[in-house]
Design a protein around this motif. Structure first.
Motif, mmCIF file in Angstrom:
data_model
loop_
_atom_site.group_PDB
_atom_site.id
_atom_site.type_symbol
_atom_site.label_atom_id
_atom_site.label_comp_id
_atom_site.label_asym_id
_atom_site.label_seq_id
_atom_site.Cartn_x
_atom_site.Cartn_y
_atom_site.Cartn_z
ATOM 1 N N GLU A 1 0.829 3.529 1.711
ATOM 2 C CA GLU A 1 -0.314 3.311 2.602
ATOM 3 C C GLU A 1 -0.707 1.837 2.651
ATOM 4 N N GLU A 2 -0.707 1.187 1.487
ATOM 5 C CA GLU A 2 -1.092 -0.223 1.428
ATOM 6 C C GLU A 2 -0.054 -1.120 2.120
ATOM 7 N N VAL A 3 1.201 -0.840 1.898
ATOM 8 C CA VAL A 3 2.274 -1.618 2.549
ATOM 9 C C VAL A 3 2.173 -1.469 4.055
ATOM 10 N N ASP A 4 1.801 -0.282 4.508
ATOM 11 C CA ASP A 4 1.651 -0.038 5.938
ATOM 12 C C ASP A 4 0.523 -0.882 6.532
ATOM 13 N N LYS A 5 -0.424 -1.296 5.657
ATOM 14 C CA LYS A 5 -1.533 -2.151 6.100
ATOM 15 C C LYS A 5 -1.189 -3.632 5.975
ATOM 16 N N GLY A 6 0.008 -3.934 5.464
ATOM 17 C CA GLY A 6 0.419 -5.328 5.340
ATOM 18 C C GLY A 6 0.303 -5.900 3.944
ATOM 19 N N VAL A 7 -0.105 -5.069 2.968
ATOM 20 C CA VAL A 7 -0.198 -5.511 1.567
ATOM 21 C C VAL A 7 1.200 -5.493 0.959
ATOM 22 N N SER A 8 1.503 -6.435 0.075
ATOM 23 C CA SER A 8 2.816 -6.438 -0.574
ATOM 24 C C SER A 8 2.908 -5.284 -1.561
ATOM 25 N N ALA A 9 4.132 -4.813 -1.803
ATOM 26 C CA ALA A 9 4.332 -3.703 -2.737
ATOM 27 C C ALA A 9 3.852 -4.080 -4.132
ATOM 28 N N LYS A 10 4.111 -5.325 -4.555
ATOM 29 C CA LYS A 10 3.685 -5.774 -5.881
ATOM 30 C C LYS A 10 2.170 -5.725 -6.015
ATOM 31 N N GLU A 11 1.471 -6.241 -4.996
ATOM 32 C CA GLU A 11 0.008 -6.234 -5.025
ATOM 33 C C GLU A 11 -0.530 -4.802 -4.999
ATOM 34 N N ALA A 12 0.091 -3.953 -4.208
ATOM 35 C CA ALA A 12 -0.349 -2.555 -4.123
ATOM 36 C C ALA A 12 -0.186 -1.848 -5.468
ATOM 37 N N ASN A 13 0.925 -2.097 -6.153
ATOM 38 C CA ASN A 13 1.132 -1.498 -7.469
ATOM 39 C C ASN A 13 0.074 -1.957 -8.461
ATOM 40 N N GLU A 14 -0.255 -3.262 -8.424
ATOM 41 C CA GLU A 14 -1.280 -3.791 -9.325
ATOM 42 C C GLU A 14 -2.642 -3.162 -9.023
ATOM 43 N N LYS A 15 -2.961 -3.005 -7.744
ATOM 44 C CA LYS A 15 -4.240 -2.388 -7.357
ATOM 45 C C LYS A 15 -4.311 -0.950 -7.844
ATOM 46 N N PHE A 16 -3.197 -0.234 -7.714
ATOM 47 C CA PHE A 16 -3.189 1.169 -8.140
ATOM 48 C C PHE A 16 -3.443 1.291 -9.643
ATOM 49 N N ARG A 17 -2.847 0.387 -10.429
ATOM 50 C CA ARG A 17 -3.011 0.438 -11.891
ATOM 51 C C ARG A 17 -4.472 0.293 -12.291
ATOM 52 N N LYS A 18 -5.238 -0.448 -11.498
ATOM 53 C CA LYS A 18 -6.630 -0.745 -11.868
ATOM 54 C C LYS A 18 -7.617 0.290 -11.334
ATOM 55 N N LYS A 19 -7.157 1.173 -10.457
ATOM 56 C CA LYS A 19 -8.061 2.158 -9.857
ATOM 57 C C LYS A 19 -7.887 3.504 -10.552
ATOM 58 N N HIS A 20 -8.995 4.095 -10.983
ATOM 59 C CA HIS A 20 -8.927 5.369 -11.706
ATOM 60 C C HIS A 20 -9.694 6.493 -11.001
ATOM 61 N N ASP A 21 -10.328 6.177 -9.891
ATOM 62 C CA ASP A 21 -11.139 7.187 -9.204
ATOM 63 C C ASP A 21 -10.621 7.453 -7.788
ATOM 64 N N LEU A 22 -9.331 7.252 -7.590
ATOM 65 C CA LEU A 22 -8.754 7.450 -6.263
ATOM 66 C C LEU A 22 -8.669 8.924 -5.920
ATOM 67 N N LYS A 23 -8.990 9.238 -4.690
ATOM 68 C CA LYS A 23 -8.840 10.608 -4.206
ATOM 69 C C LYS A 23 -7.698 10.581 -3.188
ATOM 70 N N LEU A 24 -6.516 10.885 -3.649
ATOM 71 C CA LEU A 24 -5.330 10.807 -2.802
ATOM 72 C C LEU A 24 -4.778 12.201 -2.538
ATOM 73 N N ASN A 25 -4.193 12.343 -1.395
ATOM 74 C CA ASN A 25 -3.596 13.620 -1.024
ATOM 75 C C ASN A 25 -2.201 13.368 -0.463
ATOM 76 N N PRO A 26 -1.242 13.037 -1.340
ATOM 77 C CA PRO A 26 0.093 12.683 -0.854
ATOM 78 C C PRO A 26 0.761 13.845 -0.117
ATOM 79 N N LEU A 27 1.524 13.523 0.898
ATOM 80 C CA LEU A 27 2.311 14.545 1.579
ATOM 81 C C LEU A 27 3.413 15.032 0.639
#
Length: 432
Positions: A316-342
């Protein structure tokens, strides 16, 4: 129970010091010394140099009271998953103390381990950490203390460095280099009982243990990309390097070179090669992990759902133009995400009129990464074998690629028809 967990391949003077320390604590507590000894494959996913029964005999000869075999883990799981399972077994068995060796202090181990304790995940231990495995064991012991309501006491002794730093790998390498003769220099690193048992096993022809290279080479020479995609710990890049490297003959180095070209390090190369040799499929690894997740042994931050959620978040983040590396780092720091992967996707495909007449709904479609690094599928029906690229939105391509490269999450495909009567591939991501 006072415990040590090791390969002991073979038992050397460093291991002897561990057993001495364990016996000292056991005598004070009126307990026994138990060795949790790996069997089948080593903790680093390699065949053993010395047979289990010989290693067991070596440990008992130095004063251990009992040896418990740890089997079935190290050809299926990386250390971040196998260590929690081994430690949980120790808790269940009533172990009170754990003995290991390191060249850093216990306080230093605690400091290095704190980051992983705080994060609740034991993946990604930096390569430059000293005594990485000791740090991993300490951190996981802290994690499991919450589940079992107690800690196993952690004891460190200094590593033996005289006449030189002792390493089982160095000992094995030297014995092989000397045509299975134990040199005088190596004998200085081994207890007398180990030397006697090793020489007996060498005479009996049970040393060294080896891979079944015939089976490994056959599979690496003949399995298609779609078949290799079902084997655990193989990502798209290494599968393509394996196929490019064909045909493998008697030169074992050519096999290891294919893994190196795919940026696999020595440990992951051994695990991947073992999975090919033993036909360890992603489904098998995933079900094993799920079983231990349900028992509360695997941290939540390492469970299968987190891996799938991360793939979806990064896509989702890459689709918005965020780099994969940055998106991975953001995910590691977030603990309250409400995601519904396909968990199911529909992909378009290209079939000729001739191919469309030969296939039907319900056929299996094996999903894999082709030689051009595109997501493809293979459909087999009687004498027809069809390979075609799949058409997916860019976000779903990123997501699915992460899943396919996850190393142990199975993906299956099925030929279906949509409302317009066009053939499609229904892709299912399995989380059991």
């Amino acid at each position: 129970m006072i415990s040590i967990s090791a390969d002991f391949d073979p038992v050397h003077k460093g291991h002897e010091e561990l057993i001495k320390k364990a016996k000292e604590i056991a005598d004070k507590k009126g307990s026994e010394v138990v060795i949790y000894m790996n069997k089948g494959y080593s903790a680093n996913h390699a065949p053993f140099f010395t047979p289990f029964e010989a290693r067991e005999e070596m440990a008992l000869a130095l004063g251990a009271d009992k040896v418990i075999a740890i089997e079935g883990l190290h050809h299926r799981l990386i250390l971040s998953y196998s260590v929690p399972i081994r430690l949980a077994k120790m808790h269940e068995d009533g172990v009170t103390d754990y003995i290991t060796a390191a060249d850093i202090s216990l306080n230093q181990v605690k400091n290095y381990a704190q980051r992983f304790i705080d994060e609740g995940s034991f993946l990604g231990m930096p390569q430059d950490f000293p005594n990485r495995n000791v740090i991993r064991w300490y951190a996981i012991n802290e994690f499991l203390s919450k589940k079992f309501n107690r800690k196993i006491d952690f004891h460190l002794i200094p590593e033996v460095t005289s006449p030189r730093k002792i390493s089982g790998r160095f000992i094995r390498k030297d014995i092989l280099k000397n045509n299975l003769v134990i040199s005088d220099d190596i004998k200085k690193l081994l207890p007398k009982t180990t030397i006697e048992i090793l020489e007996r096993e060498i005479d009996n022809g049970t040393i060294p243990g080896k891979r079944n290279m015939k089976v490994l080479k056959h599979k690496m020479n003949t399995y298609s990309r779609s078949s290799l995609a079902n084997i655990a710990y193989l990502n798209g890049k290494v599968i393509n390097k394996i196929v490019e490297g064909r045909f493998y003959k008697e030169d074992e180095e050519s096999i290891w070179a294919s893994f190196r070209r795919a940026d696999y390090g020595p440990v992951m190369t051994r695990l991947a090669a073992t999975c090919i040799e033993e036909e360890v499929r992603k489904e098998e690894v995933l079900k094993l992990m799920r079983d231990y997740e349900e028992k509360g042994v695997i941290p939540n931050e390492q469970n299968v759902d987190k891996i799938i959620e991360r793939a979806w978040y990064v896509a989702e983040e890459v689709d918005k133009g965020v780099s994969a590396k940055e998106a991975n780092e953001k995910f590691r720091k977030k603990h309250d995400l409400k995601l519904n992967p396909l968990m199911t996707l529909e992909a378009g495909l290209n079939l000729t009129k001739f191919e469309a007449k030969k296939v039907h709904e319900g056929l299996d479609a094996n999903v894999f990464i082709d030689k051009d690094n595109k997501i493809s599928c293979e459909i087999k029906e009687k004498k027809i074998k069809i390979k075609t690229n799949l058409k997916l939105p860019s976000k779903e391509v990123t997501y699915l690629r992460y899943i396919l490269d996850s190393r142990y999450i199975p993906v299956s495909g099925e030929l279906i028809k949509n409302k317009r009567n066009d053939y499609r591939i229904k892709i299912t991501i399995h989380n059991y």
